[in-house]
Design an enzyme around this catalytic site. Structure first.
Site, short mmCIF file in Angstrom:
data_model
loop_
_atom_site.label_atom_id
_atom_site.label_comp_id
_atom_site.label_asym_id
_atom_site.label_seq_id
_atom_site.Cartn_x
_atom_site.Cartn_y
_atom_site.Cartn_z
N ASP A 37 5.76 0.91 7.62
CA ASP A 37 5.22 0.35 7.18
C ASP A 37 3.98 1.88 5.80
OD1 ASP A 37 2.86 -0.10 6.83
OD2 ASP A 37 1.41 0.35 8.71
N GLU A 81 4.60 -5.82 3.41
CA GLU A 81 4.37 -5.35 5.01
C GLU A 81 5.36 -5.85 6.17
OE1 GLU A 81 2.18 -3.73 6.73
OE2 GLU A 81 -0.02 -3.62 5.39
N GLU A 120 -4.91 2.07 2.35
CA GLU A 120 -5.25 1.41 3.57
C GLU A 120 -5.29 1.09 5.22
OE1 GLU A 120 -2.80 -2.11 5.92
OE2 GLU A 120 -2.67 -0.64 6.31
N GLU A 121 -4.78 2.49 5.46
CA GLU A 121 -5.01 2.86 6.26
C GLU A 121 -6.28 3.01 7.36
OE1 GLU A 121 -2.44 1.69 8.53
OE2 GLU A 121 -0.29 1.95 7.71
N ASP A 123 0.27 4.40 0.91
CA ASP A 123 -0.89 5.24 2.35
C ASP A 123 0.29 4.65 3.07
OD1 ASP A 123 -2.16 3.08 2.58
OD2 ASP A 123 -3.73 3.88 3.84
N HIS A 136 0.58 -1.36 0.02
CA HIS A 136 -0.17 -0.17 -0.01
C HIS A 136 0.90 1.12 -0.41
CE1 HIS A 136 0.49 0.53 4.78
NE2 HIS A 136 0.60 -0.26 4.39
#
Length: 378
Positions: free
Chosen positions: A117, A180, A151-152, A82, A80
């Site tokens: 992340d 991840e 995603e967050e 974001d 991801h």
């Protein structure tokens, strides 16, 4: 190819062939808090379009780039774009732009929002895409690169979920790796997660005449007692031990300092092993809290590790470390729903994700890249 990009002058240029740690810093320097991914998505798409062997599709701020070699096996590498919001603490190192603890770019520890992340994982994806066909070679497996937004935040906004709905045919594959942070270990599958509200009802009254009412907060005490006494289970699923947890995470009740509360709501989070469905997890919670009003407010299934699949087994062997379970929920569950076994594998310590001192060592990113390069070419 399809492309909907911002004007060329507004697109940040990414050098995908620079050192992958420096590429990570370049990605981090583009603010991409959830909802603000467009600038980074534009830069990633523009860079991928320069690789003629890739077919590139853009959907909002999500991008799919695929090789079309007709090989017998297809691997999906996903990450991801974001991040969570920037820290509010003055002097925090979890900022944008990024900083190096050594003062020398590319050396030592890289600090800033997204370091773990998961800009390191995204940088690895991009570096892999750029180098797949170097020297006239080609990978031994077809590869699909997936970069997605949102995603967050709440699952309904997930860019990966949108890609599944709009371009599910492009997400077909035999095995998926979500980059991840795992500290360079393979983490198979993931726990499921669900949220519940357990409510009690009383009768409001003036606190000076409390005997005229019924205190709903006091009535919730048995809910908290049962949760406090609960012993979480560790469940072996396909050879990996998944540790569960069941906890009260929020409590709400009362209207004023002089009013006996007539309602109380305890919010509960259950992280359950991937041996059960969300409905089975709900039944377990209802059994524990029998006699109380319980409503499920959210749920996401976990994912079995799927390490028996030949591609997964060969990847674990290539990494050379004992696989571990993933206790948190990740998007490997979305691939599992598609019937694609998936693992988590990426640079950085997951325990640093979202922290104000988020950081990753440059060598951890390089090591992750080297492992994937070796496996894809073997």
């Amino acid at each position: 190819m399809t492309a909907e990009t911002a004007p060329e002058s507004a697109v940040t240029t990414l050098d995908l062939r620079q050192d992958v740690a420096l590429l990570t810093a370049a990605l981090m320097d583009i603010n991409s808090v959830s909802g603000n991914e467009q600038q980074l998505a534009d830069a990633v798409e523009t860079a991928l379009l320069q690789i003629p062997q890739l077919s590139v599709v853009r959907d909002g701020d999500a991008i799919i780039a695929r090789t079309e070699l007709g090989l017998g096996e297809r691997v999906i590498l996903a990450g991801h774009l974001d991040t969570v919001p920037l820290p509010l603490t003055e002097g925090s190192r979890g900022t944008v732009p990024s900083t190096w603890d050594s003062g020398v770019p590319g050396e030592g520890v890289l600090y800033g929002r997204g370091a773990t992340d998961m800009k390191g994982g995204v940088a690895v994806q991009l570096a892999l895409a750029a180098g797949l066909f170097d020297g006239g070679t080609q990978p031994k497996r077809d590869v699909t690169f997936v970069f997605y937004d949102h995603e967050e935040v709440e699952a309904v906004k997930s860019g990966l979920g949108r890609l599944v709905r709009n371009h599910g045919d492009l997400l077909d594959g035999d095995f998926a790796i979500l980059l991840e942070p795992t500290d360079g270990a393979v983490e198979g599958g993931c726990n499921g997660t669900s949220r519940f509200e357990a409510s009690t009802v009383g009768e409001a009254a003036h606190s000076a005449r409390a005997w005229m009412g019924s205190n709903a907060i006091h009535a919730a005490a048995p809910i908290l007692a049962r949760l406090a006494a609960y012993e979480p289970r560790t469940i072996n699923v396909d050879g990996l031990d998944y540790r569960e947890s069941l906890n009260a995470v929020k409590i709400n009740g009362g209207t004023a300092g002089n009013v006996i509360p007539d309602r109380c709501v305890v919010e509960i989070n259950y992280r359950f092993a991937p041996d059960k469905t969300p409905d089975q997890a709900e039944a377990h919670v209802r059994e524990l809290l029998a006699g109380f009003d319980v409503v499920r407010t959210d749920a996401a299934a976990g994912a079995r590790p799927g390490l028996q699949h030949p591609a997964a087994a060969s990847f674990v062997a290539a990494v050379g470390a004992e696989p571990k379970p993933k206790y948190g929920w990740t998007d490997v569950a979305r691939f599992s729903e598609l019937g694609i076994p998936a693992v988590n594998f990426g640079p950085g310590d997951a325990l640093l994700a979202h922290k104000d001192n988020e950081h990753v060592h440059a060598d951890a990113i390089r090591k992750c890249l080297a492992a994937l390069q070796s496996w894809l070419s073997s």
